[in-house]
Design a protein around this motif. Structure first.
Motif, short mmCIF file in Angstrom:
data_model
loop_
_atom_site.label_atom_id
_atom_site.label_comp_id
_atom_site.label_asym_id
_atom_site.label_seq_id
_atom_site.Cartn_x
_atom_site.Cartn_y
_atom_site.Cartn_z
N GLU A 70 0.84 -1.20 0.00
CA GLU A 70 0.00 0.00 0.00
C GLU A 70 0.88 1.25 0.00
O GLU A 70 0.77 2.13 0.85
CB GLU A 70 -0.93 0.02 1.22
N ALA A 74 0.94 2.47 -8.42
CA ALA A 74 -0.16 1.98 -9.24
C ALA A 74 0.23 0.71 -9.97
O ALA A 74 -0.59 -0.18 -10.18
CB ALA A 74 -0.57 3.05 -10.25
N GLU A 75 1.48 0.61 -10.36
CA GLU A 75 1.92 -0.54 -11.14
C GLU A 75 3.42 -0.76 -10.94
O GLU A 75 4.20 0.20 -10.87
CB GLU A 75 1.63 -0.32 -12.62
N THR A 87 5.39 2.67 -11.56
CA THR A 87 4.47 3.75 -11.91
C THR A 87 3.70 4.14 -10.66
O THR A 87 3.12 3.26 -9.99
CB THR A 87 3.48 3.32 -13.01
N ALA A 89 0.76 5.97 -8.32
CA ALA A 89 -0.67 6.28 -8.38
C ALA A 89 -0.85 7.79 -8.31
O ALA A 89 -0.02 8.50 -7.74
CB ALA A 89 -1.39 5.62 -7.20
#
Length: 471
Positions: A70, A74-75, A87, A89
């Motif tokens: 967490e 994003a990736e 990448t 978020a």
């Protein structure tokens, strides 16, 4: 910087959980192609060499751990022999806005310098005439450097060295006296070497208003001194005002004359002689700079008894270190590049490591243009565009931006007409980030290109105002 450090911390913690030490040769940097994400790292390939694990297998384990954390990512993907592409978020980047609002003017400040005492000496033009556009570039560079260093956690003091001793100041006094006699109707012969600018005539008129014809009754040497001291005071006041309008601040104004008045120059000579680094030859006094890698020894006192500039500079730098500075930064014109080795020799002779205690920033010439045509500049000949005139024409913001738009050691073309007629060329980079309360400019007005319709001062975004870049 924040993104890189965030990924570094995540990877370091994940490797620690796996019992793997952080590899020294790890790189985290933006990929060449943006389609691969925001950052790419070789950590799996480097760490695999010590663990014996196939790089792609270790990269996959790291990928899963990062996504499970967490962490605002994003990736995370594995590419090639084991690269990890990351990448972020949108929420990660949006958090930056909250950080900026929360920290205010302290955002971006670092403790990198850890309180190291640094002196930045810049401009230091002889008080023999107004500052010209070349001095302006040095002022912008020195002031900006000081702001950056302060923001990085260094204890910075800025200084202007006033060259108020020596031949140039005598010429100033003689120039003003010549103009005084001329204005009072005394037959005079034009000197071969004097300052010809209109500002000298203005100084002469003001001095006549104060002293009257009694100035002419003084002995020559005394009259020259009166003119020199008056001219120096008036010119220096103008320099301070010009720099203030340019949003440049100096904490200390250090007169060269104090070095002579306190005997600092003689004490420095004695120190060099005691160390075997100075000697007499051909009626002159020499500094053995070849002992420190210079191509030849340098004269400190000429056979005529006159001091060279270098003599005072050695005493001045000794004074700097005596004041407790760990590092001194000299911002010089590029025409002084040959002076750097001898100044390093000077610092070494003072018992300091010149590679750690001295930094010299060279500032190249500014080619002043008017509609593409170069304007000749010479303080002595009275042909120059003053910094005050440039700031009045284009504004301090635009002038500073232009001066800082290229590396300080590269030549710069400054076309007054181009900047005046099209201030939007400079301002256009800010239009997408208006200050609160600023209405976006209409395309018609933005493209008007009129020198009479410059942006309102409060229309400039705060981050481009030099006094706020790093305050």
């Amino acid at each position: 910087m924040r993104a890189t450090e965030h990924v570094r911390q995540l990877l370091s913690a994940t490797l620690a959980d796996m019992g793997i030490a952080w590899p020294e040769k790890t790189t985290i940097e933006p990929p060449r192609d943006k389609k691969f994400g925001d950052l790419a790292t070789n950590v799996a390939m480097v760490a695999a060499k010590t663990t014996g694990t196939p790089p792609r297998e270790l990269a996959e384990r790291l990928r899963q751990a990062l996504l499970a954390a967490e962490s605002g990512l994003a990736e995370v993907s594995v590419a090639g022999p084991g690269f990890l592409n990351v990448t972020f978020a949108p929420a990660f980047w949006q958090r930056t806005v909250l950080d900026v609002l929360d920290q205010g003017s302290d955002y971006g400040r670092l403790s990198l310098g850890n309180g190291t005492k640094i002196q930045v000496e810049f401009v230091s033009a002889n008080p023999t005439g107004p500052l010209h556009i070349g001095h302006g570039r040095g002022a912008a560079v020195g002031d900006s450097l000081a702001r950056v260093l302060r923001a990085a956690g260094y204890d910075v003091e800025t200084e202007y060295y006033i060259n108020d001793a020596g031949r140039q100041m005598r010429i100033l006094g003689q120039s003003i006296l010549y103009r005084c006699r001329e204005l009072l109707g005394v037959p005079v012969t034009e000197p071969e070497d004097y300052y010809r600018g209109d500002y000298v005539k203005d100084l002469a008129r003001k001095l006549i208003d104060r002293e009257g014809r009694q100035l002419l009754e003084l002995p020559e040497a005394e009259a020259v001194d009166v003119c020199r001291l008056y001219g120096e005071k008036e010119i220096l006041a103008g320099i301070k005002k010009d720099l203030e309008d340019f949003r440049v601040h100096h904490d200390v104004w250090f007169p060269e004359s104090t070095l002579h008045a306190t005997g600092a120059v003689d004490k420095t000579f004695a120190m060099l002689r005691e160390k075997g680094l100075a000697y007499d030859q051909d009626g002159a006094f020499w500094f053995a700079t070849t002992a420190f890698g210079d191509d030849k020894d340098r004269v400190l006192v000429k056979s005529s008894g006159d001091l060279t500039y270098f003599a005072s500079d050695i005493a001045y730098h000794a004074n700097k270190f005596q004041r407790g500075f760990d590092v001194v930064v000299d911002v010089w014109g590029a025409d002084h590049h040959g002076y750097v080795p001898r100044m390093k020799a000077c610092v070494a002779a003072l018992g300091r490591d010149p590679e750690k205690s001295l930094a010299v920033v060279l500032v190249q010439l500014v080619n002043l243009l008017q509609g593409g045509e170069q304007i000749a500049m010479s303080t002595r000949a009275g042909k120059f565009e003053t910094l005050a005139d440039v700031v009045a024409e284009v504004g301090a913001d635009a002038a500073r931006f232009m001066f800082l738009s290229r590396k300080s050691d590269s030549h710069l073309d400054f076309d007054l007409l181009a900047v005046k007629e099209n201030p939007w060329k400079i301002r256009s980079i800010t239009c997408s980030m208006p200050t609160p309360g600023c209405s976006p400019c209409s395309p018609r007005r933005r493209n008007a290109g009129s020198s009479r319709r410059r942006p309102r001062r409060n229309c400039w975004p705060a981050w481009i105002r030099p006094r706020i870049w790093i305050s």
